[in-house]
Structures are given as C-alpha cells and as structure tokens.
Design a protein around this motif. Structure first.
Motif: not given
Length: 411
Positions: A212-230
């Motif tokens: 979505k943000v790259q559609q505005y020519n924004m340089s970006a990278d992402y992280y995946n959603f996680g879960v606290n398994l403990d």
C-alpha cells in the motif's frame, strides 16, 4: 429606506446599488444580523497534528534528504509516539520492538507527540510504559531527539512532528496500518495519505501494508506478524465451553462492529446454547439484540485461558490484519474472519483460519460450521500445534537488520 429615495438611487445607480445599500442599512439597524467569520477551533477537532507542524511540511519544494550512512553498529534510536494509555495495541507493538533493540545494545529514547488538543508529561508516559508495556525507557521532549542516529514516526500525526524536527538523523516511519482509511474522504484522509510521500523509510506491519505505501513511491520493507508462543500456546487438549468470542470495538469503525452484531444475532438463533462473550470495549451504552457477557478490555494475562476455552472468535478487520488471529490459533481457538487481501496476504498459508464474506449471513454460517465440527477439542489442539513457525523472534531480528542495512556501512 423610503420608496422615493429607493427610486432615485435606482434611476441614478441601478438595481445592484439599491440592494447593497438596503443590506447595509438592515445590518446597521440589526447588529444581531451582522455576518461573522467562522473560526475553526482546531483544538476541538479530533485526530489532527499540531497546526504548526502541518504548515511546516512542504515535501514537494523541500524534500527530506536521507543522510549519509554511519560507520557504527550500535545506534541511538528515538521513537515519537502518540499519547500513551493502558491497553493500546499499537503501543504494545512499538514497545515489543523497542525492548528488543535495547536488548541488542541500542540506546532508546521515546518522545510523546503533543498536538494542539492533547499533551502528556514525559514522566507520566514513562510510568505507563513501564507498568502496562513492560518497557523501561527515558521519555523526553521532541527536540531532545535531535542528536539520535535514527528517529521513528509511529503514526500519521507523529510523521508531521518528525518532518519538521531539525536533525541529522535517519528518519523512519513505523507503519502499523493504512491510516487514511480511518477517516472519511476529507482533510484528515488527505493529510494522513500525504505522510507516505515525506521521504521517510517505511517499516510496515506485514506485506499488504508494504504494498500500500509503496504505491506512493515510499521506500519500505516489512516484518511478519508473530505471536508470543510462551504466552498463548495451548500445550494440551483443553475442554471447550459452549462459548464464542467477538472482538467488539464499536468506537473503531475498521473493526466492523455493526456487521458482527448482525452476524451474531443470526448465529444465536441457530445455536442458542452458545454463550457469546464480547471483549475489547465496554458495551454498557450499546443496545445488543441478544444476551451476552461483556468483559470489556481485559489485561493481556487473562486472554490465553479465555481463548483456550472458547470454540471460535469472530474477529473482523477492514484495514490491516489484526494481531488476534495468530494468538487465537496458538490458543486453539478458531478465528472466523472477513476475507480480503488485507487479511489473506499476510496470513497466507496459515492453517485453521475460517474466512467469510463480510456479510451477516456468511459470517454466521461459518461460525455455525465451526461449532458443529466433530471432535472440537482434538481439532483445536491440532491447529495450535501448527503455528510454531510464527513467533516474534524472526520479525524482531528482521527489523534490526532493516535499520542497520539502511543506516550503517557495517555488514
């Protein structure tokens, strides 16, 4: 104005002049009818950055220039965050990453972004961050972040505060949702949308948001959603109660509250033996057409057991995907969600999620299918055991890697 006088003016100056003089005379006689300029009081308008910060942004004529990379691996990292209170999901996520960066030897500072409407003292914010978010951090005024190596904006309002901050820091944008969608098309929508063109490097929550943000020519990278398994992992088969959950937040439009209530009313007619439990917000002021148990906003420590004992949870998200689905799955509770790219791109390949069109009958039907499944407890334990690859560890590491890659010359 007498008729004779009116006719004289009409013959000499015309109709327009007559009208203007009559209006002027009426206003002079009736002060209460005077026209007044309408003044917009921005301090009473919700969700607006400080006006001085909006006016300081001219990214078309004066674009942000990315500084030279640094020859060091341990950084001083500042975070500009909105006013903080207990139970904020966005603040919880920010604290998670800040805590990890601290553990890796980076110096961390926070600053509360003051708007024209809301202000918070640094010492008050420090106490809340420590008590509710398990984060010990120094909170300072915005200008005290100027000597940081990296500074993060963490919402569209704070992006305006960061843009005007005079600093040689590398400016980043920690994007957790597509915030223009929080508003109807109007001033706030366009002001929020503009922040993706400020030139900051974006680190987004998930792939969909990065696109979505790259559609505005924004340089970006992402992280995946996680879960606290403990915290959430169901380690054994747990007896299910005849209950389903609904993540109910009527004050947050993107959570589809009204559609969820309609779906649950249909489900309740078919499965009256099931208790419906609402979590997320106090609902005492809302008329709900069926019996329910309202638990409001619960402490995080109380959630795992509730999830483990529930068969399913209706969790709707119309913008970026929620953090809940992975936590529910790890607990052995089936998430019933609205289909759509915003949810399905980030959770692609995750087993156990049930998707439906965001329509009352579709959602109610899928909830019914879940509760009518044979061997519910065994199935719940199976899906809980398939989520082991989505802990937060890899995401925490990736965010540090992104920062070092963009800011330093050290491999």
């Amino acid at each position: 104005m007498k008729l004779k006088r009116v006719l004289e003016i009409y013959q000499r100056e015309g109709l327009d002049s007559v009208i203007k003089k009559m209006i002027k005379k009426l206003i002079k006689k009736s002060p209460s009818q005077k026209l007044h300029l309408i003044k917009i009081d921005f301090t009473k308008e919700p969700n607006m950055p400080a006006i001085k910060d909006i006016l300081s942004v001219d990214f078309l004529e004066n674009p942000y220039k990315v500084p030279e990379k640094l020859n060091k691996s341990k950084l001083k990292i500042g975070w500009i965050i909105p006013t903080v209170g207990p139970g904020g999901g966005g603040h919880l996520n920010i604290a998670r990453f800040a805590r990890y960066l601290q553990s890796r030897g980076h110096k961390t500072l926070f600053s509360i972004y003051d708007t024209d409407k809301s202000k918070q003292k640094p010492e008050a914010a420090e106490k809340i961050l420590e008590e509710y978010y398990d984060l010990e951090v120094e909170v300072v005024r915005n200008d005290k972040l100027a000597d940081c190596d990296v500074i993060f904006a963490t919402s569209w309002e704070t992006a305006y505060g960061l843009y005007g901050l005079e600093s040689k820091a590398h400016k980043f944008y920690f994007v957790q949702d597509f915030e223009p969608y929080f508003f109807e098309i109007g001033s706030r929508y366009k002001l929020a949308e503009a922040t993706y063109q400020f030139g900051f490097y974006g680190i987004t929550a998930g792939k969909w948001l990065s696109k979505k943000v790259q559609q505005y020519n924004m340089s970006a990278d992402y992280y995946n959603f996680g879960v606290n398994l403990d915290q959430y992992k169901a380690k054994k088969i747990i007896a299910k109660k005849k209950q389903i959950l609904f993540y109910a937040r009527p004050h947050t439009a993107r959570r589809g509250y009204e559609i969820g209530i309609l779906a649950l009313s249909l489900f309740k007619k078919e499965h009256s033996e099931y208790e419906i439990i609402m979590v997320g917000q106090d609902l005492l002021d809302y008329a709900i057409p069926f019996e329910y148990v309202g638990l409001g906003s619960l402490p995080v420590k109380d959630l795992p057991r509730l999830y483990q004992e529930s068969v399913a949870c209706l969790v709707l998200s119309l913008t970026n995907v929620s953090l809940l689905p992975l936590e529910l799955l790890a607990s052995g509770c089936v998430p019933v969600m609205n289909s759509g790219e915003n949810n399905m791109v980030e959770l692609e390949g995750v087993e156990g999620i049930v998707y439906a069109e965001i329509l009352p009958h579709s959602l109610a039907g899928k909830l019914s299918e879940v509760v009518e499944r044979a061997n519910l407890e065994e199935y719940a334990f199976q899906i809980a055991n398939k989520i082991d690859n989505r802990s937060w560890n890899e995401s925490l590491k990736k965010v540090e890697e992104i920062i070092l890659r963009e800011v330093t010359t050290i491999d």
